[in-house]
Write a protein that holds these residues in place. Structure first.
Motif, short mmCIF file in Angstrom:
data_model
loop_
_atom_site.label_atom_id
_atom_site.label_comp_id
_atom_site.label_asym_id
_atom_site.label_seq_id
_atom_site.Cartn_x
_atom_site.Cartn_y
_atom_site.Cartn_z
N UNK A 148 0.84 -1.21 0.00
CA UNK A 148 0.00 0.00 0.00
C UNK A 148 0.87 1.25 0.00
N UNK A 149 1.88 1.26 0.86
CA UNK A 149 2.70 2.46 0.99
C UNK A 149 3.54 2.70 -0.27
N UNK A 150 4.05 1.65 -0.88
CA UNK A 150 4.76 1.82 -2.16
C UNK A 150 3.82 2.37 -3.22
N UNK A 151 2.60 1.84 -3.29
CA UNK A 151 1.61 2.31 -4.27
C UNK A 151 1.20 3.76 -3.99
N UNK A 152 1.38 4.20 -2.75
CA UNK A 152 1.04 5.58 -2.37
C UNK A 152 2.22 6.54 -2.53
N UNK A 153 3.34 6.05 -3.08
CA UNK A 153 4.48 6.91 -3.36
C UNK A 153 5.57 6.95 -2.31
N UNK A 154 5.45 6.13 -1.27
CA UNK A 154 6.51 6.07 -0.26
C UNK A 154 7.66 5.22 -0.77
N UNK A 155 8.85 5.50 -0.26
CA UNK A 155 10.04 4.71 -0.57
C UNK A 155 10.62 4.16 0.72
N UNK A 156 11.15 2.94 0.64
CA UNK A 156 11.83 2.36 1.80
C UNK A 156 13.16 3.08 1.97
N UNK A 157 13.39 3.61 3.17
CA UNK A 157 14.67 4.26 3.46
C UNK A 157 15.53 3.42 4.38
N UNK A 158 14.89 2.50 5.13
CA UNK A 158 15.68 1.67 6.03
C UNK A 158 14.86 0.46 6.49
N UNK A 159 15.29 -0.75 6.12
CA UNK A 159 14.66 -1.92 6.73
C UNK A 159 15.23 -2.09 8.15
#
Length: 180
Positions: A148-159
């Motif tokens: 959902x968050x990727x589809x909303x334009x968020x990017x992973x900055x830190x696992x």
């Protein structure tokens, strides 16, 4: 979203219904992302309502025909994730000019999953945070929430991982999105 979906600010008297929704969603929607042990641990020890968000007017519920089918919100507070039971002290206000607002505690009933409710909440929260002067949003995503968050334009900055009672490690992802 159906014509019977109604998004409104959550109230303290909604907490029991939202806690039940969160417990159900935490287990059911973690299948395929977390082991049953991880899903139980994160649901029991991390997931839940942060009543500070309700008091701030930044936590929302979506009802369908009177039933709670989704909840989630944004925060102008420093806490990144967790329910009331995980708090250790005062939750300071963020500076919107220099700090990211938080997306917090998004949960959708399994019976209503993948029907646009998460996106509806996200769009509402982004508009509200932007109206308060926030330029960036940040969140701690569970693995079931990452799509959902990727589809909303968020990017992973830190696992990252958290270790819960019983030595259960649960992977999460810190994600960010510019909105200003």
């Amino acid at each position: 979203m159906t014509t019977h979906d109604h998004l409104r600010a959550a109230r303290l008297d909604d907490v029991p219904r939202m806690e039940a929704l969160i417990a159900e969603a935490g287990i059911a929607l973690s299948a395929g992302y977390y082991t049953p042990e991880q899903a139980q641990a994160v649901t029991r020890h991390v997931f839940g309502v942060d009543t500070q968000l309700i008091e701030d007017g930044t936590y929302f519920i979506i009802e369908r025909d009177g039933e709670a089918v989704a909840c989630g919100g944004w925060s102008k507070r420093a806490t990144l994730f967790g329910a009331d039971r995980t708090k250790t002290g005062p939750d300071r206000l963020l500076d919107p000019a220099h700090e990211a607002g938080r997306i917090r505690a998004f949960f959708v009933a399994p019976s209503a999953a993948r029907q646009g409710l998460g996106r509806m909440l996200m769009e509402h929260c982004q508009r509200a945070a932007a109206a308060q002067g926030y330029l960036t949003l940040e969140l701690a995503a569970t693995m079931p929430g990452v799509p959902l968050y990727l589809a909303s334009g968020f990017e992973v900055v830190e696992p990252f991982e958290i270790t819960l009672p019983g030595s259960v490690s649960v992977p999460l992802a810190r994600m960010r999105k510019p909105i200003g």
